[in-house]
Structures are given as structure tokens and as C-alpha cells.
Design a protein around this motif. Structure first.
Motif, PDB file in Angstrom:
ATOM      1  N   LYS A 105       0.755  -0.942   0.081  1.00  0.00           N
ATOM      2  CA  LYS A 105      -0.025  -0.113  -0.242  1.00  0.00           C
ATOM      3  C   LYS A 105       0.852   1.134  -0.043  1.00  0.00           C
ATOM      4  O   LYS A 105       1.881   1.269   0.554  1.00  0.00           O
ATOM      5  N   VAL A 106       0.494   2.262  -0.742  1.00  0.00           N
ATOM      6  CA  VAL A 106       1.097   3.396  -0.890  1.00  0.00           C
ATOM      7  C   VAL A 106       1.073   4.281   0.554  1.00  0.00           C
ATOM      8  O   VAL A 106      -0.339   4.491   0.968  1.00  0.00           O
ATOM      9  N   GLU A 154      -7.587   2.627  -4.274  1.00  0.00           N
ATOM     10  CA  GLU A 154      -8.389   2.045  -5.429  1.00  0.00           C
ATOM     11  C   GLU A 154      -7.356   2.084  -6.587  1.00  0.00           C
ATOM     12  O   GLU A 154      -7.708   1.102  -7.461  1.00  0.00           O
ATOM     13  N   TRP A 155      -6.432   2.882  -6.854  1.00  0.00           N
ATOM     14  CA  TRP A 155      -5.717   2.954  -8.116  1.00  0.00           C
ATOM     15  C   TRP A 155      -4.333   2.781  -7.865  1.00  0.00           C
ATOM     16  O   TRP A 155      -3.767   3.474  -6.886  1.00  0.00           O
ATOM     17  N   GLU A 156      -3.495   2.160  -8.802  1.00  0.00           N
ATOM     18  CA  GLU A 156      -2.223   2.127  -8.570  1.00  0.00           C
ATOM     19  C   GLU A 156      -1.726   3.406  -9.489  1.00  0.00           C
ATOM     20  O   GLU A 156      -1.810   3.606 -10.535  1.00  0.00           O
ATOM     21  N   LEU A 157      -0.963   4.279  -8.855  1.00  0.00           N
ATOM     22  CA  LEU A 157      -0.411   5.590  -9.587  1.00  0.00           C
ATOM     23  C   LEU A 157       0.906   5.416 -10.028  1.00  0.00           C
ATOM     24  O   LEU A 157       1.689   4.896  -9.260  1.00  0.00           O
ATOM     25  N   LEU A 170       1.126  10.562  -8.722  1.00  0.00           N
ATOM     26  CA  LEU A 170       1.113  10.418  -7.582  1.00  0.00           C
ATOM     27  C   LEU A 170       1.472  11.812  -6.970  1.00  0.00           C
ATOM     28  O   LEU A 170       0.895  12.371  -6.025  1.00  0.00           O
ATOM     29  N   LEU A 171       2.360  12.527  -7.692  1.00  0.00           N
ATOM     30  CA  LEU A 171       2.714  14.066  -7.338  1.00  0.00           C
ATOM     31  C   LEU A 171       1.344  14.893  -7.742  1.00  0.00           C
ATOM     32  O   LEU A 171       1.126  15.862  -7.006  1.00  0.00           O
ATOM     33  N   VAL A 172       0.716  14.540  -8.590  1.00  0.00           N
ATOM     34  CA  VAL A 172      -0.434  15.257  -8.951  1.00  0.00           C
ATOM     35  C   VAL A 172      -1.562  15.368  -7.754  1.00  0.00           C
ATOM     36  O   VAL A 172      -2.377  16.067  -7.242  1.00  0.00           O
ATOM     37  N   PHE A 190      -6.693  11.367  -0.432  1.00  0.00           N
ATOM     38  CA  PHE A 190      -5.413  10.418  -0.785  1.00  0.00           C
ATOM     39  C   PHE A 190      -5.816   9.178  -0.737  1.00  0.00           C
ATOM     40  O   PHE A 190      -5.595   8.151  -1.546  1.00  0.00           O
ATOM     41  N   ARG A 191      -6.442   8.703   0.384  1.00  0.00           N
ATOM     42  CA  ARG A 191      -6.733   7.336   0.603  1.00  0.00           C
ATOM     43  C   ARG A 191      -7.729   6.685  -0.414  1.00  0.00           C
ATOM     44  O   ARG A 191      -7.845   5.599  -0.897  1.00  0.00           O
ATOM     45  N   SER A 192      -8.912   7.609  -0.579  1.00  0.00           N
ATOM     46  CA  SER A 192      -9.956   7.012  -1.667  1.00  0.00           C
ATOM     47  C   SER A 192      -9.360   7.032  -2.903  1.00  0.00           C
ATOM     48  O   SER A 192      -9.836   6.256  -3.659  1.00  0.00           O
ATOM     49  N   VAL A 193      -8.108   7.825  -3.441  1.00  0.00           N
ATOM     50  CA  VAL A 193      -7.675   7.275  -4.794  1.00  0.00           C
ATOM     51  C   VAL A 193      -6.641   6.373  -4.513  1.00  0.00           C
ATOM     52  O   VAL A 193      -6.550   5.529  -5.433  1.00  0.00           O
TER      53      VAL A 193
END
Length: 125
Positions: A8-9, A29-32, A37-39, A23-26
Motif C-alpha cells: 500500500k502507498v 483504489e488505483w495504482e499511481l 502521485l505528485l498530482v 489521498f486514501r480514496s484514490v
């Protein structure tokens, strides 16, 4: 973005409640990729900034008088409007799917990208 079977990130330090929640909601759910990730991190900072502006504006007048004596919108409201625009643009730049089918939103300009995949699902070839 693609599926992620890796660890987990971590939520970046220094984010407030709104930023952490976004942050957690995205990220859950998705691998960035790194640039995504910076955006996302910047979008989280903007979300926190909007909360701070709302708190500063709470109970204050919607207008104020400037140095020339003109009645103008509260500086908190003006800045909040600008931050809302920034947040919308940052989130749009991520092009997150808006439905359960995982279909990515089309990008209106720029080069095409691959479709996003929810975490835990294998890419269909």
C-alpha cells in the motif's frame, strides 16, 4: 494507473483530514505512477487549503470594504474560488474513471493513455 498487488502507498506526512481522505480514496483504489502521485498529493494539499479557507471564512462577512471604499467579496471567498478551480483541474488531470466499469474518462487534449484498472484486477488483453 493499473492494478497493484504490491504494498500500500503511504499517506504523505503533513496532510490534513480532507487531504488524507482524498489521498486514501484514490491511492487505495488505483495504482499511481510517480507523476500521477505528485498530482494527487498536490490535489490533497489544495483540499486541505480549502478547508482552512472555509474555517477562516466561517462567521465572517461575505463582503468587505477595500482601501478605495468599494464593497468587494471577502478575500477568503476569492481565494477559495481559485483553489476550487485548481482542485478541479488537478483531479481532471488524473482522469480517474467515474463509473464501476473502470472505463477511463477521455482526455480532451494531449496524447492518448491506457485505461485505468482497479486494484486487484488483472488487465484484460
Amino acid at each position: 494507473m493499473s492494478t497493484n498487488d504490491e504494498k500500500k502507498v503511504r499517506t504523505p506526512k503533513g496532510l490534513g483530514p480532507a487531504g488524507r481522505k482524498l489521498f486514501r480514496s484514490v491511492a487505495d483504489e488505483w495504482e499511481l505512477q510517480q507523476h500521477e502521485l505528485l498530482v494527487l498529493i498536490e490535489a490533497c494539499r489544495v483540499a486541505d487549503r480549502l478547508d482552512a479557507l472555509a474555517e477562516a471564512q466561517a462567521g465572517a462577512a461575505l463582503t468587505t470594504t477595500n482601501a478605495r471604499g468599494d464593497v468587494v467579496a471577502s478575500p477568503y471567498l476569492v481565494e477559495a474560488r481559485q483553489q476550487q478551480i485548481v482542485l478541479a483541474r488537478l483531479l481532471a488531470a488524473l482522469r480517474l474513471p467515474d463509473d464501476d466499469a473502470g472505463e477511463h474518462r477521455p482526455q480532451r487534449r494531449g496524447a492518448p493513455r491506457g485505461a485505468y484498472q482497479p486494484r486487484g484486477l488483472s488487465a484484460v488483453v
